[in-house]
Write an enzyme that holds these catalytic residues in place. Sequence first.
Site, mmCIF file in Angstrom:
data_model
loop_
_atom_site.group_PDB
_atom_site.id
_atom_site.type_symbol
_atom_site.label_atom_id
_atom_site.label_comp_id
_atom_site.label_asym_id
_atom_site.label_seq_id
_atom_site.Cartn_x
_atom_site.Cartn_y
_atom_site.Cartn_z
ATOM 1 N N ALA A 262 37.057 41.200 36.038
ATOM 2 C CA ALA A 262 36.337 40.659 34.939
ATOM 3 C C ALA A 262 35.710 39.351 35.287
ATOM 4 O O ALA A 262 34.590 39.039 35.347
ATOM 5 C CB ALA A 262 36.680 40.482 33.494
ATOM 6 N N GLY B 286 45.240 42.551 37.118
ATOM 7 C CA GLY B 286 44.019 42.944 37.987
ATOM 8 C C GLY B 286 42.721 43.054 36.888
ATOM 9 O O GLY B 286 41.825 42.725 37.467
ATOM 10 N N CYS B 287 42.749 43.500 35.906
ATOM 11 C CA CYS B 287 41.606 43.564 34.929
ATOM 12 C C CYS B 287 41.004 42.310 34.758
ATOM 13 O O CYS B 287 39.470 42.116 34.584
ATOM 14 C CB CYS B 287 41.785 44.210 33.678
ATOM 15 S SG CYS B 287 42.197 46.040 33.864
ATOM 16 N N THR B 288 41.690 41.066 34.443
ATOM 17 C CA THR B 288 41.357 39.977 34.428
ATOM 18 C C THR B 288 40.448 39.402 35.822
ATOM 19 O O THR B 288 39.501 38.657 35.803
ATOM 20 C CB THR B 288 42.220 38.879 34.112
ATOM 21 O OG1 THR B 288 42.860 39.178 32.855
ATOM 22 C CG2 THR B 288 41.889 37.269 33.993
#
Length: 157
Positions: A51, A46-48
């Site tokens: 970002a 999710g963070c990738t």
Amino acid sequence: MTEELLVGAEAPDFTLENDAGGTTTLSALRGKGVILYFYPKDNTAGCTTQAIAFRDNLARFEALGFTVLGVSRDSVKSHCGFRERQGLNFTLLSDKAETVCNLYGVLKEKMMYGRRCFGIERSTFVISPEGKLLYVMRGVKAKTHVAELLALLEGAA
């Protein structure tokens, strides 16, 4: 317990280590708008996704007068690896001591693998060039957040 941050309030100032080997101080960015987004962990799905969406739309945020800053509890070394692997073109800040996470009230109790823990609730704070909170967005979704944020900001421009 941190007081709830409200639209129109002064954004809490801070200084954190950044992925370029220096420090970033929020108040030093006065005169520019700031997108301050908090995310749980480098190199997770999710963070990738989130970002990369910021990376791919950075020119649109800049055209609207905003600088993007990503904050997590990961180390500077972890941020550097994340930036390199994903070709990120904006600043990542390390809040290992959770000072800024606490200032902005983004640490929440979560369930992970059946255990309770505290982690960062994916949240974004849009800060005016004068240092005031324009938007407070908590519990945002990694896949849709950047598009929703751009629609909001471009609609207000």
